[in-house]
Write a protein that holds these residues in place. Sequence first.
Motif, PDB file in Angstrom:
ATOM      1  N   LEU A 253       0.883  -1.312   0.043  1.00 54.80           N
ATOM      2  CA  LEU A 253       0.048  -0.198   0.168  1.00 54.80           C
ATOM      3  C   LEU A 253       0.616   0.965  -0.180  1.00 54.80           C
ATOM      4  CD1 LEU A 253      -2.956  -1.477   2.559  1.00 54.80           C
ATOM      5  CD2 LEU A 253      -3.139  -0.999  -0.039  1.00 54.80           C
TER       6      LEU A 253
ATOM      7  N   CYS B  94       1.925   1.639  -3.491  1.00 58.78           N
ATOM      8  CA  CYS B  94       0.503   2.552  -4.082  1.00 58.78           C
ATOM      9  C   CYS B  94       0.643   4.065  -3.917  1.00 58.78           C
ATOM     10  CB  CYS B  94      -0.459   1.405  -3.745  1.00 58.78           C
ATOM     11  SG  CYS B  94      -0.459  -0.141  -4.720  1.00 58.78           S
ATOM     12  N   GLY B  95       0.859   4.387  -2.606  1.00 58.57           N
ATOM     13  CA  GLY B  95       0.932   5.228  -2.321  1.00 58.57           C
ATOM     14  C   GLY B  95       1.961   6.805  -3.004  1.00 58.57           C
TER      15      GLY B  95
ATOM     16  N   PHE C  80      -3.354   5.943  -0.251  1.00 61.96           N
ATOM     17  CA  PHE C  80      -2.910   4.371   0.625  1.00 61.96           C
ATOM     18  C   PHE C  80      -2.385   4.665   1.456  1.00 61.96           C
ATOM     19  CE2 PHE C  80      -3.737   3.613  -5.044  1.00 61.96           C
ATOM     20  CZ  PHE C  80      -3.983   2.767  -4.560  1.00 61.96           C
TER      21      PHE C  80
END
Length: 51
Positions: A8, A11-12, A27
């Motif tokens: 995550l 993804c952020g 995210f």
Amino acid sequence: MMTLPFLLFACGLAAAWTRRRETAMGFWVAGVLMLLVLFRMHVADVLNIAL
């Protein structure tokens, strides 16, 4: 399972790289919450190490 918060976070970072600020913050918040939940689940586990 323990890699999900770091996925995550990645993804952020990718969302921040593409200038999607709200998505990136989402995210990151989800990653921090998942990290806290997983820590809470595993903090009381006892490691049974038989030598």
